[in-house]
Design an enzyme around this catalytic site. Structure first.
Site, short mmCIF file in Angstrom:
data_model
loop_
_atom_site.label_atom_id
_atom_site.label_comp_id
_atom_site.label_asym_id
_atom_site.label_seq_id
_atom_site.Cartn_x
_atom_site.Cartn_y
_atom_site.Cartn_z
N GLY A 1 32.70 40.86 38.22
CA GLY A 1 33.97 39.86 38.95
C GLY A 1 35.19 39.55 39.02
N HIS A 2 35.85 38.02 39.36
CA HIS A 2 37.05 38.05 39.48
C HIS A 2 37.12 38.08 37.84
CE1 HIS A 2 36.72 33.54 40.57
NE2 HIS A 2 36.09 33.92 39.39
N ASN A 3 38.76 38.42 37.54
CA ASN A 3 39.41 38.06 36.32
C ASN A 3 38.61 38.86 35.47
OD1 ASN A 3 40.58 36.54 37.54
ND2 ASN A 3 39.62 35.23 37.38
#
Lengths: 364, 364, 364
Positions: free
Chosen positions: B264-266
């Site tokens: 997932g992002h980050n």
């Protein structure tokens, strides 16, 4: 690397805010400086934003980060602003009742700016059937294939290597990133965002035992339904939505699907329902509106979930849910040896209950 | 079909071993034969290797397979060699203190031999932006698209249908198999291996409730961060690594991701951490170095896992882990009817505990 | 949108039924009408089929839908037919002892009709190695890449953007939808259906600790085995089947794999085994014949499952199974707060059991 505009393309802070104001979000800079408004090249978090970027505070827990923030401007509520000590900060303050939504809009602006600069038209390498219809202002990227009878709406952009099958329809202002595949007879509404590797309209998983062949052999049930996707839908990378067996698989308006989700054939997803990554929905399951399904949850087939149902991550839903609320069923993790000790008892639970009952009787 | 070199391309056993010796692995053939060293066309297991292949013994449980082995040569430790009965085997013996690592190196040699023979240069069907930079000795395969400002390093090979988005950078000596997609502003280090269908830099899953639209509607939070991948990373088929919302999603040096993983992002994955297939890591989770995450495990968002954490297959990690060790949380399977009996008690566990406590009090 | 034939292409009911009769399925229309047999443009469910479509009743629970059915004809058993009230229905009745199988066959006919009308030959944009062999009557779609030494059988169709790696072999009468990737040395039998985004032959996940590098670093074990897929196999969208480390990963005859399944290296799947979506099979696991693995189940590596084993959805199989039957291990979901209360007790199960034992002793 985060995206930054070149300095000469960057809007001033006021130009940027004007965009958000047009859609009705109240926001105003507290202009205490005589210096010209800075040009904003991008957005950043409170800790990462530099002097050409704007940041925002929406999570109260992060308020302590305001002190060292080096952003050109920070979006915050008036309540937060009232707590700032004069001279303790160097950024411009932008007041807004909804900083998080404001941030969402500004991020959209920056991303749209990038997209608007892409080329339009039909790339000479694309193969478009003479019976397909490409609306004016659409963009068909390199090596795309648009098959017979397909229709692509105004302002819709197809990245490289997209395939739009026969008789499929994509509405206006959609964005298909590289390598999106629509089989035949798939309909997508307006303003969809489809990510790379997503596949809409592959065959649902349908087989009948075939007694005319050897034991265990399967006869394929050809999947001759379609897929219908509403407006304002986003579908993540490598997500698959299977076509219906006889009727359509239906994705409602405003539905948001993350990456690597699987939607089985004949399923129906209600408006504005959102699913995080790695969720699986088996065939013929109907999900209501405004549901959220957290990551790696799985839903069995032929279920009905009502509106406003929220499923926790990793939870297997195996029966209908009519009542709104949050539902969970995940095995809590622990250190491995502790798990071993406790999990071993699971196979004796029914027996333990009997023994407890028996003791209760005896001691009454 | 396993890969076999043509006889005229096959190295002799000694030529092959010389390769491994150069990197410091001790190994030497026990040369008891006057016959010329055999040519080695490939590698095989003890049971499958034929007279033009080399095999190895690293798992002591398989020692019994040595008797019937038909390989040209077998790599083994001196300790194993001492147990062999003269005349009981026909293969050459190669002594090595680390047979498994030796096998890994030889397999690399055979695979690299295949790769080295592929064509280089920019295939005439590829579309490369005039502002992209392709280093000398790179290979851009058929139907690839390299967008504006992208950079491809020396010795890097792109299989057919790869897309490298605007401003993305791929280091030296990477291997992108067919159909790898990098969105814009994705950075990959040296010696990466990216498998077919992997997608780096698709939008993270970020939405804010939008009160200006109908109930439940979502405003997209455009994802304007990037992805940064370190050196010596391998990413499996159909795995997705989302771009950061504002900052970068970070994959450390030496990280190995199997197929169908979702990052997932980050999120940030520490150096040398390895994940087996079907793992999901939700957004903003930070994983330490040298962790192993077994297949189909899932990690919630916004977690921090320290170094040397080992997660068992199918386990849902829902809170931080600071202490190294192995963690598990999976429901043990059993025959269905037994599971039904025991699982039914799960919904009464709190009540059972109360009843037990109450009995304990009463009988004290 | 479900697929409907143009009226002029539609067969009459009798022409359509003749097709099914040829493969030995008994079926006959109850011809009580003097009107000419209707032309059948498609298939529909009892509730959706219109006057140019045929429907069927196989699930007794749906018998009530017969009353309002508007189909041109309905396939049903004689037992159901005997319960109909004359004058209560307007459709033709087709008697068949196996309505569901009959439906499967008719759906195949409609879908095959669509496929048969696709173009054949090698699309001018495809890149086919001079050393590849394409049989007569095969179809190689736009932007396909067929590498050196590959072989494509008679009547096999490759949709756009397929890649067939060096020395790979595809049998006769296969259908590869858009964007299927076969690495090198992958063998697929006859009549396979491979869906978009599926990847056969990517590297298995194999690494050895490399003590010559920094702590935790991995040496790649190059995967030099292959993949062998039997006849009559279907592989779903975005499913991945990894190549073997040294030998082959083997998919048996008649195996059906749904979308987003992961088959690890060296695994063997027995004939006619079917797996629903999102299943993961780790490496070197051997699964018997006629097994069914429901959605999102996961199987650990190096296991052996016998024939006729049925695994429930979401179940983690972590040890061998020799006895046929159904196996389950999934945490039952409940409302979140109830789950919290009960799940908290899981970490005390071993302790609870001890306390119960101790009480039992004391009260004896």
């Amino acid at each position: 690397m985060p995206v930054l505009l070149a300095p000469e393309q960057a809007p001033t802070l006021h130009e940027l805010l004007a965009k958000a104001n047009t859609i009705g979000l109240d926001c105003k800079p507290v202009d205490t400086s005589n210096e010209p408004a800075p040009r904003i090249r991008g957005l950043g978090s409170l800790t990462s934003a530099g002097p050409a970027e704007v940041s925002f505070l929406s999570n109260p827990k992060l308020q302590g980060q305001l002190d060292d923030c080096k952003a050109a401007a920070v979006i915050m509520t008036d309540a937060v602003y009232q707590t700032l000590q004069p001279e303790s900060y160097s950024y411009r303050v932008v007041l807004c009742s909804q900083p998080y939504l404001m941030y969402a809009l500004l991020a959209q602006w920056f991303d749209q700016h990038r997209i608007d600069r892409l080329e339009t038209g039909i790339h000479p390498s694309a193969i478009v059937s003479p019976t397909a219809h490409i609306a004016d202002g659409a963009n068909i990227g390199p090596f795309c294939v648009v098959e017979e009878g397909a229709r692509i709406g105004r302002g819709t952009r197809l990245g490289p290597h997209c395939v739009v099958g026969a008789q499929s329809v994509i509405g206006d202002d959609c964005l298909l990133h590289a390598r999106v595949t629509l089989y035949h007879n798939v309909v997508v509404g307006d303003r969809a965002i489809l990510h790379s590797g997503s596949v809409l309209g592959a065959d649902g998983f349908g087989f009948a035992p075939d007694p005319h062949k050897e034991a265990g052999a399967w006869a394929k049930i050809a999947q001759i339904g379609g897929v219908v996707v509403g407006n304002d839908v986003e579908i993540g990378a490598n997500t698959t939505v299977d076509r219906g067996a006889l009727e359509n698989t239906v994705i409602g308006n405003g539905v948001k699907l993350d990456n690597q989700i699987m939607i089985g054939h004949n399923s129906q997803i209600g408006d504005h329902t959102a699913m995080a990554a790695c969720v699986g929905v088996a065939g013929s399951t109907i999900i209501g509106q405004r549901c959220t399904i957290a990551g790696a949850a799985m839903l069995s087939g032929h279920l009905v979930l009502g509106d406003d149902v929220h499923v926790s991550g990793g939870t297997a839903i195996t029966s209908n849910i009519s009542k709104p609320g949050r539902y969970t069923g995940v095995y809590p993790f622990s250190e491995h040896t502790q798990w071993q000790r406790n999990a071993a008892v699971l196979s004796q639970l029914a027996q333990l209950r009997r023994r407890l009952r028996s003791m209760e009787k005896n001691t009454q």
